[in-house]
Design a protein around this motif. Structure first.
Motif, PDB file in Angstrom:
ATOM      1  N   PHE A 161       1.109  10.027 -14.825  1.00 26.92           N
ATOM      2  CA  PHE A 161      -0.102   9.823 -14.037  1.00 26.92           C
ATOM      3  C   PHE A 161      -0.712   8.459 -14.342  1.00 26.92           C
ATOM      4  N   THR A 162      -0.743   8.091 -15.626  1.00 27.36           N
ATOM      5  CA  THR A 162      -1.320   6.797 -16.018  1.00 27.36           C
ATOM      6  C   THR A 162      -0.537   5.649 -15.406  1.00 27.36           C
ATOM      7  N   PHE A 163       0.781   5.696 -15.519  1.00 30.65           N
ATOM      8  CA  PHE A 163       1.612   4.631 -14.953  1.00 30.65           C
ATOM      9  C   PHE A 163       1.466   4.580 -13.437  1.00 30.65           C
ATOM     10  N   GLY A 164       1.483   5.760 -12.807  1.00 34.52           N
ATOM     11  CA  GLY A 164       1.312   5.804 -11.358  1.00 34.52           C
ATOM     12  C   GLY A 164      -0.031   5.262 -10.915  1.00 34.52           C
ATOM     13  N   ALA A 165      -1.091   5.562 -11.696  1.00 30.78           N
ATOM     14  CA  ALA A 165      -2.428   5.061 -11.368  1.00 30.78           C
ATOM     15  C   ALA A 165      -2.482   3.544 -11.457  1.00 30.78           C
ATOM     16  N   LEU A 166      -1.922   2.981 -12.537  1.00 31.28           N
ATOM     17  CA  LEU A 166      -1.890   1.526 -12.683  1.00 31.28           C
ATOM     18  C   LEU A 166      -1.118   0.874 -11.537  1.00 31.28           C
ATOM     19  N   LEU A 167       0.029   1.450 -11.223  1.00 30.22           N
ATOM     20  CA  LEU A 167       0.855   0.893 -10.154  1.00 30.22           C
ATOM     21  C   LEU A 167       0.150   0.990  -8.812  1.00 30.22           C
ATOM     22  N   PHE A 168      -0.487   2.128  -8.562  1.00 31.35           N
ATOM     23  CA  PHE A 168      -1.177   2.352  -7.296  1.00 31.35           C
ATOM     24  C   PHE A 168      -2.330   1.363  -7.107  1.00 31.35           C
ATOM     25  N   VAL A 169      -3.186   1.233  -8.122  1.00 31.42           N
ATOM     26  CA  VAL A 169      -4.328   0.331  -8.019  1.00 31.42           C
ATOM     27  C   VAL A 169      -3.856  -1.120  -7.886  1.00 31.42           C
ATOM     28  N   SER A 170      -2.825  -1.484  -8.641  1.00 33.66           N
ATOM     29  CA  SER A 170      -2.293  -2.845  -8.529  1.00 33.66           C
ATOM     30  C   SER A 170      -1.784  -3.117  -7.120  1.00 33.66           C
ATOM     31  N   CYS A 171      -1.089  -2.147  -6.546  1.00 35.43           N
ATOM     32  CA  CYS A 171      -0.593  -2.312  -5.176  1.00 35.43           C
ATOM     33  C   CYS A 171      -1.735  -2.356  -4.167  1.00 35.43           C
ATOM     34  N   LEU A 172      -2.802  -1.573  -4.416  1.00 33.44           N
ATOM     35  CA  LEU A 172      -3.963  -1.616  -3.524  1.00 33.44           C
ATOM     36  C   LEU A 172      -4.579  -3.008  -3.514  1.00 33.44           C
ATOM     37  N   ILE A 173      -4.713  -3.605  -4.709  1.00 32.98           N
ATOM     38  CA  ILE A 173      -5.324  -4.930  -4.804  1.00 32.98           C
ATOM     39  C   ILE A 173      -4.429  -5.976  -4.142  1.00 32.98           C
ATOM     40  N   ILE A 174      -3.113  -5.917  -4.421  1.00 34.22           N
ATOM     41  CA  ILE A 174      -2.194  -6.863  -3.787  1.00 34.22           C
ATOM     42  C   ILE A 174      -2.214  -6.680  -2.271  1.00 34.22           C
ATOM     43  N   SER A 175      -2.256  -5.417  -1.826  1.00 34.96           N
ATOM     44  CA  SER A 175      -2.318  -5.136  -0.398  1.00 34.96           C
ATOM     45  C   SER A 175      -3.570  -5.749   0.220  1.00 34.96           C
ATOM     46  N   TYR A 176      -4.694  -5.595  -0.473  1.00 31.48           N
ATOM     47  CA  TYR A 176      -5.947  -6.149   0.058  1.00 31.48           C
ATOM     48  C   TYR A 176      -5.898  -7.683   0.083  1.00 31.48           C
ATOM     49  N   LEU A 177      -5.289  -8.277  -0.953  1.00 35.47           N
ATOM     50  CA  LEU A 177      -5.186  -9.743  -0.980  1.00 35.47           C
ATOM     51  C   LEU A 177      -4.368 -10.255   0.195  1.00 35.47           C
ATOM     52  N   PHE A 178      -3.209  -9.623   0.454  1.00 32.47           N
ATOM     53  CA  PHE A 178      -2.399 -10.031   1.596  1.00 32.47           C
ATOM     54  C   PHE A 178      -3.158  -9.813   2.903  1.00 32.47           C
ATOM     55  N   TYR A 179      -3.884  -8.695   2.979  1.00 32.03           N
ATOM     56  CA  TYR A 179      -4.667  -8.400   4.173  1.00 32.03           C
ATOM     57  C   TYR A 179      -5.751  -9.460   4.386  1.00 32.03           C
ATOM     58  N   SER A 180      -6.432  -9.853   3.300  1.00 30.52           N
ATOM     59  CA  SER A 180      -7.487 -10.867   3.394  1.00 30.52           C
ATOM     60  C   SER A 180      -6.911 -12.228   3.762  1.00 30.52           C
TER      61      SER A 180
ATOM     62  N   PHE B 128       0.826  -1.207   0.000  1.00 28.41           N
ATOM     63  CA  PHE B 128       0.000   0.000   0.000  1.00 28.41           C
ATOM     64  C   PHE B 128       0.859   1.255   0.000  1.00 28.41           C
ATOM     65  N   ILE B 129       1.872   1.288   0.868  1.00 27.63           N
ATOM     66  CA  ILE B 129       2.724   2.470   0.975  1.00 27.63           C
ATOM     67  C   ILE B 129       3.528   2.682  -0.306  1.00 27.63           C
ATOM     68  N   LEU B 130       4.096   1.607  -0.861  1.00 30.20           N
ATOM     69  CA  LEU B 130       4.862   1.733  -2.103  1.00 30.20           C
ATOM     70  C   LEU B 130       3.988   2.277  -3.241  1.00 30.20           C
ATOM     71  N   GLY B 131       2.773   1.731  -3.366  1.00 28.28           N
ATOM     72  CA  GLY B 131       1.868   2.203  -4.414  1.00 28.28           C
ATOM     73  C   GLY B 131       1.468   3.641  -4.211  1.00 28.28           C
ATOM     74  N   LEU B 132       1.166   4.013  -2.970  1.00 26.03           N
ATOM     75  CA  LEU B 132       0.756   5.390  -2.682  1.00 26.03           C
ATOM     76  C   LEU B 132       1.881   6.369  -2.969  1.00 26.03           C
ATOM     77  N   LEU B 133       3.087   6.056  -2.514  1.00 24.01           N
ATOM     78  CA  LEU B 133       4.222   6.957  -2.751  1.00 24.01           C
ATOM     79  C   LEU B 133       4.523   7.092  -4.243  1.00 24.01           C
ATOM     80  N   ALA B 134       4.480   5.961  -4.972  1.00 26.15           N
ATOM     81  CA  ALA B 134       4.737   6.016  -6.415  1.00 26.15           C
ATOM     82  C   ALA B 134       3.695   6.863  -7.115  1.00 26.15           C
ATOM     83  N   PHE B 135       2.420   6.688  -6.756  1.00 27.07           N
ATOM     84  CA  PHE B 135       1.357   7.477  -7.387  1.00 27.07           C
ATOM     85  C   PHE B 135       1.533   8.961  -7.081  1.00 27.07           C
TER      86      PHE B 135
END
Length: 573
Positions: A376-395, A339-346
């Protein structure tokens, strides 16, 4: 710890492979596509005038220094139309906040933006497509761009000449990565939003998935609006502009919503305040925009400044809460890391694009007509991908934690030998039904001659006697609300409501099962004493007292067995 590091590495590797495959696929499509006709870039031989003042004659467009065009400024471009062999040809160019009039000779053949400006007090960006025919060859082409707001634009796009199909293909292929990203993020966002209520209610009671989906949808919608895809689909530039600006303003809402769902209590309150402020700000802007008092496009600079300030606040709080996110014993370390890596990159990519856009708009000869959105496009893709991976690990952690918790409860409340409820669980259930004051029946059942079997054949046979007897109870009282072992050779069965009224039938079934098991058994014989009591027999009393009554009746039967010596355990030598 080693497994955790490996899972992080695998997740990052899969994410990188996914991006590379998408880029490679789009590159293959771009290289393999063949245009049906040649595309001509009308780059040179332009004469450019600003408010009747000549800026350049017979010049190359990208070499002309266009000043910042403000409200009511008129920029006129003229040149000769080259030879056109195809009657389905069109002229393609992009404009920002400008009314467009295109003349061939003295004839107005295309106009855009005047009606929209009169109605909405703004003129949205647009990819213009002007139809030209062979009859227009050699005539004088004049394009008039009129600014509709302060700092409307400060440069010119390329003017492409070709068939309508090729022009559309050219636009899509030139921006294929961004358009694909916008479509992907929008669809993904809708899917996540749809499934988030189910996940919230039946799983982790967390809002992470909802805000992940909302963030993905808003980022995708903004990208699609930025590249004019909504206008292309429904031929409505105002709707395209509204979607672009509204989604841009709402992105901080979804991001701060996600932040207050993951930050600890100390910072959660602050992000909740920022979240509510962003919602209120959007509602006020929406009302002002709809009443044509203040348009979304008029506060772009303020919105950009707000995003930068909120990004700085998030970074400061991330640093302050670093122990919460990076403690090795923290169960959410991997989830929070992504989550943090994706947020910082975005944040880095988005803020960089903001500075690049403003620099080119006010300081550079390149101007702001080009869409600076790749970061912005690359950062958005990276951010959303990290959010999903973060949620998967959290789940995954939550599921493992819930499973471990269930196992601990089972260990605490289950008899390890028989698998039935232990004494603690039985007393807990009796306390519950005492509070509910429902109709129930309690059986107290004693397994006869357990000590004799243990002393004669050993404890392994005694254990077999206990487990077999537990199976008999489970098979007979299959619909019981509780079957438990109170300790040693004492067992308890609780039946609620309708099941509580069929005791005599159950006792017959119980002895039938004992006889069936005894016919198969070669070492010992199953025998039991029982007593049962109804809750109404001890009015206004606890289930513990009802159990004591059933237990006393069981001991009466046990006493009779001993006196008559007819129902004891028989042995096969």
């Amino acid at each position: 710890m080693k497994f955790r590091k490996n899972t992080r590495f695998v997740a990052i590797l899969l994410l990188a492979i996914f991006f590379l495959l998408i880029m490679a696929l789009l590159k293959v499509i771009d290289n393999s596509y063949s245009y049906s006709s040649s595309l001509t870039n009308l780059e040179d031989r332009w004469t450019v005038c600003l408010n009747d003042e000549v800026l350049a004659t017979s010049s190359v467009l990208h070499e002309i220094n266009i000043p910042v065009i403000n409200n009511d400024d008129s920029l006129v471009l003229t040149r000769t139309i080259p030879y056109i062999s195809d009657n389905s040809c069109c002229l393609y160019f992009f404009t920002k906040h400008a009314i467009v009039d295109v003349y061939v000779g003295k004839d107005l053949i295309y106009s855009y933006g005047r009606d929209i400006y009169e109605k909405y007090h703004e003129c949205p960006d647009r990819f213009n497509c002007v139809s030209l025919t062979g009859a227009h060859s050699g005539n004088r082409l004049k394009v008039v761009l009129t600014g509709t707001r302060k700092a409307s634009f400060s440069s010119l796009s390329e003017f492409m000449l070709g068939s309508r199909v090729d022009i559309l293909s050219y636009h899509l292929l030139q921006n294929s990565v961004s358009i694909f990203s916008g479509i992907f993020l929008s669809i993904l966002g809708v899917i996540l939003i749809i499934i988030s209520p189910y996940m919230y209610v039946y799983h982790d009671r967390e809002l992470r998935l909802f805000f992940s989906g909302l963030t993905s949808f808003l980022l995708g919608l903004f990208i699609l609006g930025q590249y004019g895809l909504i206008d292309m689909l429904i031929n409505n530039p105002h709707a395209n502009s509204f979607a672009e600006y509204a989604s841009f303003i709402c992105i901080p809402i979804s991001v701060t919503g996600y932040l207050f769902s993951v930050f600890p209590k100390r910072s959660k309150r602050l992000f909740q305040i920022i979240f509510l402020y962003n919602i209120g700000f959007f509602i006020v802007l929406l009302a002002l925009n709809n009443y044509n008092i203040l348009k979304f496009s008029d506060v772009t600079t303020y919105i950009q400044a707000s995003i930068i300030i909120q990004s700085i606040i998030a970074i400061v709080l991330l640093y302050r809460e670093r122990e919460h996110f990076f403690t090795s014993d923290d169960h959410n370390t991997t989830s929070d890391l992504f989550f943090i890596l994706g947020l910082l990159a975005f944040m880095i990519f988005a803020i960089s694009d903001i500075f690049v856009y403003d620099y080119h708009k006010y300081k550079s000869n390149t101007g702001n007509i080009f869409i600076y959105g790749s970061g912005f496009t690359f950062g958005a893709l990276l951010f959303v991908s990290c959010l999903i991976i973060s949620y998967l690990f959290y789940s995954i952690y939550n599921n493992n934690y819930a499973s471990m918790k269930r196992q601990m409860v089972d260990l605490a409340y289950t008899d390890p030998l028989t698998g039935l409820a232990n004494r603690a669980r039985c007393e807990q259930i009796m306390q519950i039904i005492s509070n509910e004051h429902s109709l129930y029946t309690i059986f107290s059942i004693d397994l006869n001659k357990l000590k004799v079997v243990n002393d004669t054949y050993g404890h392994h046979e005694g254990d077999r006697l206990l487990t077999g007897f537990s199976t008999i109870l489970t098979n007979c009282f299959w619909d019981a609300n509780l079957i438990g072992r109170m300790g040693g050779d004492e067992f308890i069965v609780i039946l609620l409501d309708e099941q509580a009224s069929h005791c005599t039938k159950r006792i017959h079934e119980f002895y039938a099962l004992l006889s069936e098991w005894n016919r198969k058994e070669q070492v010992f014989q199953y025998s039991a004493s029982y007593g049962y009591a109804y809750s109404y027999e001890v009015p206004n009393s606890s289930a513990q007292e009802v159990y004591m009554l059933a237990d006393s009746r069981m001991y009466e039967m046990k006493k009779e067995h001993r006196e008559n010596n007819g129902m004891g355990v028989s042995f096969n030598a």
